[in-house]
Scaffold this motif. Structure first.
Motif, PDB file in Angstrom:
ATOM      1  N   GLY A  15      25.470  -6.710   9.940  1.00 33.53           N
ATOM      2  CA  GLY A  15      25.730  -5.467   9.214  1.00 33.53           C
ATOM      3  C   GLY A  15      26.073  -4.278  10.097  1.00 33.53           C
ATOM      4  N   TYR A  16      26.316  -4.514  11.396  1.00 32.05           N
ATOM      5  CA  TYR A  16      26.724  -3.398  12.257  1.00 32.05           C
ATOM      6  C   TYR A  16      28.211  -3.153  12.015  1.00 32.05           C
ATOM      7  CZ  TYR A  16      22.605  -4.763  15.099  1.00 32.05           C
ATOM      8  OH  TYR A  16      21.368  -5.106  15.550  1.00 32.05           O
ATOM      9  N   GLU A  17      28.566  -1.916  11.714  1.00 34.07           N
ATOM     10  CA  GLU A  17      29.986  -1.636  11.470  1.00 34.07           C
ATOM     11  C   GLU A  17      30.674  -1.097  12.708  1.00 34.07           C
ATOM     12  OE1 GLU A  17      30.241   0.647   7.888  1.00 34.07           O
ATOM     13  OE2 GLU A  17      29.482  -1.060   6.723  1.00 34.07           O
ATOM     14  N   ASN A  18      30.083  -0.076  13.291  1.00 31.00           N
ATOM     15  CA  ASN A  18      30.692   0.543  14.475  1.00 31.00           C
ATOM     16  C   ASN A  18      29.716   0.554  15.637  1.00 31.00           C
ATOM     17  OD1 ASN A  18      33.218   1.429  13.205  1.00 31.00           O
ATOM     18  ND2 ASN A  18      31.838   2.694  11.984  1.00 31.00           N
ATOM     19  N   PRO A  19      30.253   0.569  16.865  1.00 31.60           N
ATOM     20  CA  PRO A  19      29.353   0.633  18.022  1.00 31.60           C
ATOM     21  C   PRO A  19      28.603   1.959  18.049  1.00 31.60           C
ATOM     22  CG  PRO A  19      31.617   0.109  18.698  1.00 31.60           C
ATOM     23  CD  PRO A  19      31.671   0.492  17.263  1.00 31.60           C
ATOM     24  N   MET A  20      27.363   1.930  18.502  1.00 30.52           N
ATOM     25  CA  MET A  20      26.606   3.160  18.727  1.00 30.52           C
ATOM     26  C   MET A  20      27.023   3.702  20.107  1.00 30.52           C
ATOM     27  SD  MET A  20      23.051   1.804  17.035  1.00 30.52           S
ATOM     28  CE  MET A  20      22.089   3.296  16.786  1.00 30.52           C
ATOM     29  N   PRO A  21      26.786   5.005  20.388  1.00 32.58           N
ATOM     30  CA  PRO A  21      27.303   5.598  21.634  1.00 32.58           C
ATOM     31  C   PRO A  21      26.962   4.815  22.905  1.00 32.58           C
ATOM     32  CG  PRO A  21      26.508   7.319  20.200  1.00 32.58           C
ATOM     33  CD  PRO A  21      26.163   6.015  19.518  1.00 32.58           C
TER      34      PRO A  21
ATOM     35  N   ALA B 268      17.699   5.781  27.938  1.00 30.57           N
ATOM     36  CA  ALA B 268      17.882   5.544  26.505  1.00 30.57           C
ATOM     37  C   ALA B 268      16.570   5.140  25.874  1.00 30.57           C
ATOM     38  CB  ALA B 268      18.922   4.453  26.290  1.00 30.57           C
ATOM     39  N   GLN B 269      16.308   5.671  24.686  1.00 32.99           N
ATOM     40  CA  GLN B 269      15.064   5.357  23.995  1.00 32.99           C
ATOM     41  C   GLN B 269      15.312   4.311  22.924  1.00 32.99           C
ATOM     42  OE1 GLN B 269      13.607   9.287  22.997  1.00 32.99           O
ATOM     43  NE2 GLN B 269      13.138   9.455  25.167  1.00 32.99           N
ATOM     44  N   THR B 270      14.222   3.808  22.371  1.00 34.45           N
ATOM     45  CA  THR B 270      14.332   2.849  21.279  1.00 34.45           C
ATOM     46  C   THR B 270      15.052   3.516  20.118  1.00 34.45           C
ATOM     47  OG1 THR B 270      12.278   1.878  21.981  1.00 34.45           O
ATOM     48  CG2 THR B 270      12.977   1.357  19.767  1.00 34.45           C
ATOM     49  N   GLY B 271      15.917   2.757  19.454  1.00 30.05           N
ATOM     50  CA  GLY B 271      16.646   3.324  18.320  1.00 30.05           C
ATOM     51  C   GLY B 271      18.063   3.723  18.661  1.00 30.05           C
ATOM     52  N   THR B 272      18.402   3.672  19.963  1.00 29.28           N
ATOM     53  CA  THR B 272      19.753   4.054  20.381  1.00 29.28           C
ATOM     54  C   THR B 272      20.737   2.894  20.269  1.00 29.28           C
ATOM     55  OG1 THR B 272      19.086   3.546  22.635  1.00 29.28           O
ATOM     56  CG2 THR B 272      19.055   5.866  22.011  1.00 29.28           C
ATOM     57  N   GLY B 273      20.236   1.689  20.038  1.00 30.88           N
ATOM     58  CA  GLY B 273      21.106   0.509  20.018  1.00 30.88           C
ATOM     59  C   GLY B 273      21.201  -0.139  21.386  1.00 30.88           C
ATOM     60  N   LYS B 274      20.187   0.112  22.229  1.00 31.58           N
ATOM     61  CA  LYS B 274      20.256  -0.364  23.613  1.00 31.58           C
ATOM     62  C   LYS B 274      20.218  -1.883  23.729  1.00 31.58           C
ATOM     63  CE  LYS B 274      15.373   0.732  24.300  1.00 31.58           C
ATOM     64  NZ  LYS B 274      14.692  -0.534  24.488  1.00 31.58           N
ATOM     65  N   THR B 275      19.484  -2.553  22.836  1.00 32.91           N
ATOM     66  CA  THR B 275      19.365  -4.007  22.973  1.00 32.91           C
ATOM     67  C   THR B 275      20.739  -4.676  22.879  1.00 32.91           C
ATOM     68  OG1 THR B 275      17.237  -3.770  21.885  1.00 32.91           O
ATOM     69  CG2 THR B 275      18.043  -6.010  22.193  1.00 32.91           C
ATOM     70  N   ALA B 276      21.544  -4.245  21.915  1.00 30.33           N
ATOM     71  CA  ALA B 276      22.887  -4.819  21.801  1.00 30.33           C
ATOM     72  C   ALA B 276      23.783  -4.340  22.947  1.00 30.33           C
ATOM     73  CB  ALA B 276      23.504  -4.461  20.455  1.00 30.33           C
ATOM     74  N   ALA B 277      23.522  -3.130  23.473  1.00 29.03           N
ATOM     75  CA  ALA B 277      24.356  -2.597  24.561  1.00 29.03           C
ATOM     76  C   ALA B 277      24.288  -3.494  25.792  1.00 29.03           C
ATOM     77  CB  ALA B 277      23.927  -1.180  24.914  1.00 29.03           C
TER      78      ALA B 277
ATOM     79  N   GLU C 104      14.830 -12.047  19.285  1.00 24.28           N
ATOM     80  CA  GLU C 104      15.385 -12.254  17.937  1.00 24.28           C
ATOM     81  C   GLU C 104      16.769 -11.630  17.816  1.00 24.28           C
ATOM     82  OE1 GLU C 104      14.265 -14.279  15.668  1.00 24.28           O
ATOM     83  OE2 GLU C 104      12.747 -14.745  17.167  1.00 24.28           O
ATOM     84  N   GLU C 105      16.918 -10.423  18.373  1.00 24.36           N
ATOM     85  CA  GLU C 105      18.229  -9.765  18.268  1.00 24.36           C
ATOM     86  C   GLU C 105      19.287 -10.532  19.071  1.00 24.36           C
ATOM     87  OE1 GLU C 105      18.331  -5.591  18.154  1.00 24.36           O
ATOM     88  OE2 GLU C 105      20.516  -5.504  18.247  1.00 24.36           O
ATOM     89  N   LEU C 106      18.906 -10.997  20.255  1.00 23.31           N
ATOM     90  CA  LEU C 106      19.857 -11.757  21.070  1.00 23.31           C
ATOM     91  C   LEU C 106      20.237 -13.070  20.388  1.00 23.31           C
ATOM     92  CD1 LEU C 106      18.638 -11.304  24.761  1.00 23.31           C
ATOM     93  CD2 LEU C 106      20.298  -9.996  23.495  1.00 23.31           C
TER      94      LEU C 106
ATOM     95  N   THR D  45      36.335   0.328  18.220  1.00 21.30           N
ATOM     96  CA  THR D  45      35.744  -0.797  17.488  1.00 21.30           C
ATOM     97  C   THR D  45      35.140  -1.758  18.508  1.00 21.30           C
ATOM     98  OG1 THR D  45      37.753  -2.096  17.634  1.00 21.30           O
ATOM     99  CG2 THR D  45      37.530  -0.647  15.693  1.00 21.30           C
ATOM    100  N   PHE D  46      34.312  -2.701  18.021  1.00 26.34           N
ATOM    101  CA  PHE D  46      33.746  -3.705  18.932  1.00 26.34           C
ATOM    102  C   PHE D  46      34.866  -4.527  19.563  1.00 26.34           C
ATOM    103  CE2 PHE D  46      29.774  -2.985  16.479  1.00 26.34           C
ATOM    104  CZ  PHE D  46      28.903  -2.803  17.545  1.00 26.34           C
ATOM    105  N   GLU D  47      35.942  -4.762  18.804  1.00 26.58           N
ATOM    106  CA  GLU D  47      37.075  -5.528  19.342  1.00 26.58           C
ATOM    107  C   GLU D  47      37.701  -4.773  20.520  1.00 26.58           C
ATOM    108  OE1 GLU D  47      40.023  -6.535  16.454  1.00 26.58           O
ATOM    109  OE2 GLU D  47      41.115  -7.818  17.866  1.00 26.58           O
TER     110      GLU D  47
HETATM  111  P1  AMP Z   1      17.384  -0.644  19.738  1.00 27.72           P
HETATM  112  O1  AMP Z   1      17.662   0.703  20.332  1.00 27.72           O
HETATM  113  O2  AMP Z   1      18.024  -1.737  20.495  1.00 27.72           O
HETATM  114  O3  AMP Z   1      15.925  -0.849  19.490  1.00 27.72           O
HETATM  115  O4  AMP Z   1      18.123  -0.698  18.295  1.00 27.72           O
HETATM  116  C1  AMP Z   1      17.761   0.117  17.212  1.00 27.72           C
HETATM  117  C2  AMP Z   1      18.211  -0.483  15.887  1.00 27.72           C
HETATM  118  O5  AMP Z   1      19.586  -0.290  15.658  1.00 27.72           O
HETATM  119  C3  AMP Z   1      17.957  -1.969  15.730  1.00 27.72           C
HETATM  120  O6  AMP Z   1      17.321  -2.173  14.509  1.00 27.72           O
HETATM  121  C4  AMP Z   1      19.345  -2.594  15.728  1.00 27.72           C
HETATM  122  O7  AMP Z   1      19.370  -3.739  14.924  1.00 27.72           O
HETATM  123  C5  AMP Z   1      20.208  -1.486  15.175  1.00 27.72           C
HETATM  124  N1  AMP Z   1      21.607  -1.471  15.676  1.00 27.72           N
HETATM  125  C6  AMP Z   1      22.021  -1.768  16.941  1.00 27.72           C
HETATM  126  N2  AMP Z   1      23.349  -1.590  17.057  1.00 27.72           N
HETATM  127  C7  AMP Z   1      23.799  -1.181  15.854  1.00 27.72           C
HETATM  128  C8  AMP Z   1      25.104  -0.815  15.343  1.00 27.72           C
HETATM  129  N3  AMP Z   1      26.187  -0.850  16.129  1.00 27.72           N
HETATM  130  N4  AMP Z   1      25.173  -0.424  14.069  1.00 27.72           N
HETATM  131  C9  AMP Z   1      24.069  -0.371  13.292  1.00 27.72           C
HETATM  132  N5  AMP Z   1      22.822  -0.691  13.691  1.00 27.72           N
HETATM  133  C10 AMP Z   1      22.675  -1.084  14.969  1.00 27.72           C
END
Ligand code: AMP
Length: 214
Positions: free
Chosen positions: A21-27, A47-56, A91-93, A3-5
């Motif tokens: 609305g993110y429930e679980n961490p992406m890989p 990592a490509q776009t869509g992997t969740g890299k911005t939050a990583a 915006e995401e940050l 979990t994120f915690e």
């Molecule tokens: P990125 O690879 O950073 O461009 O992120 C791709 C998309 O995934 C973005 O729209 C994020 O808002 C979304 N996202 C990032 N992390 C999560 C997560 N843990 N659960 C669901 N969606 C996510």
């Protein structure tokens, strides 16, 4: 899956994540977040776009900000290839930092009036920008990077193919030596390997399955 915690994400950021609305961490988040939070480490991620890299990289960046430092000094610099990507990452940050006290994010990019950015930079500890406009602010001394703790290169291969190599190298040379450097790229051409060799310290690699030592 953790979990994120369990990854060490702060309660304030977890509250924001829940609202997003993110429930679980992406890989990539599961691997990179605890590593960046734990130590003063450098990371390279394929990592490509869509992997969740911005939050990583964004979650550790927000958590690393010291709200007691001078607000005019940037602590985190995120470089993106285009205005659209800079705005999107900003915006995401901002959303992730919504409940975290003392974190102020702003975006600087070309093709927009510089005056407003100058005002915003006076109160931003996380700066997202395109390399050309970041250089412009450095020359004008409206952005100071002597206190940076982390530099993130997002879509590094795109930035190089757009001709930003010199700007990136100037920025990395001016940033403090003891900063963390994080590089995300969809491909690893030779020019990226040169950047890694010259500006990162023993980075750990993430390539879709696990973190591996270089
Ligand atoms: P990125 O690879 O950073 O461009 O992120 C791709 C998309 O995934 C973005 O729209 C994020 O808002 C979304 N996202 C990032 N992390 C999560 C997560 N843990 N659960 C669901 N969606 C996510």
């Amino acid at each position: 899956m953790k979990t994120f915690e369990e990854l060490g994400v702060s309660p304030e950021i977890r509250r924001a994540i829940e609202e997003m609305g993110y429930e679980n961490p992406m890989p990539v988040q599961e691997e990179v977040i605890p590593y960046l939070l734990g130590e003063n480490n450098d990371v390279v991620a394929l990592a490509q776009t869509g992997t969740g890299k911005t939050a990583a990289f964004g979650i550790p960046a927000i958590q690393m900000v010291d709200p007691n430092l001078d607000r005019r000094m940037a602590q985190i610099l995120l470089l993106c290839p285009t205005r659209e990507l800079a705005v999107q990452a900003c915006e995401e940050l901002k959303k992730l930092a919504h409940h975290t006290r003392g974190v102020h994010v702003c975006a600087v990019y070309g093709g927009a009036p510089i005056e407003r950015q100058i005002v915003q930079l006076k109160d931003a500890n996380i700066v997202v920008g395109t390399p050309g406009r970041v250089m412009d602010h450095l020359r004008r001394r409206t952005l100071k990077i002597s206190e940076l703790r982390m530099v993130i290169l997002d879509e590094a291969d795109e930035m190089l193919s757009m001709g930003f190599r010199e700007d990136i190298e100037t920025i990395l040379t001016q940033a403090p030596e003891n900063r963390q450097t994080i590089l995300f790229s969809a491909t690893m051409p030779k020019e990226i390997m040169n950047l890694i060799d010259n500006y990162q310290k023993d980075p750990v690699w993430w390539r879709s399955t696990s973190l591996r030592l270089l």
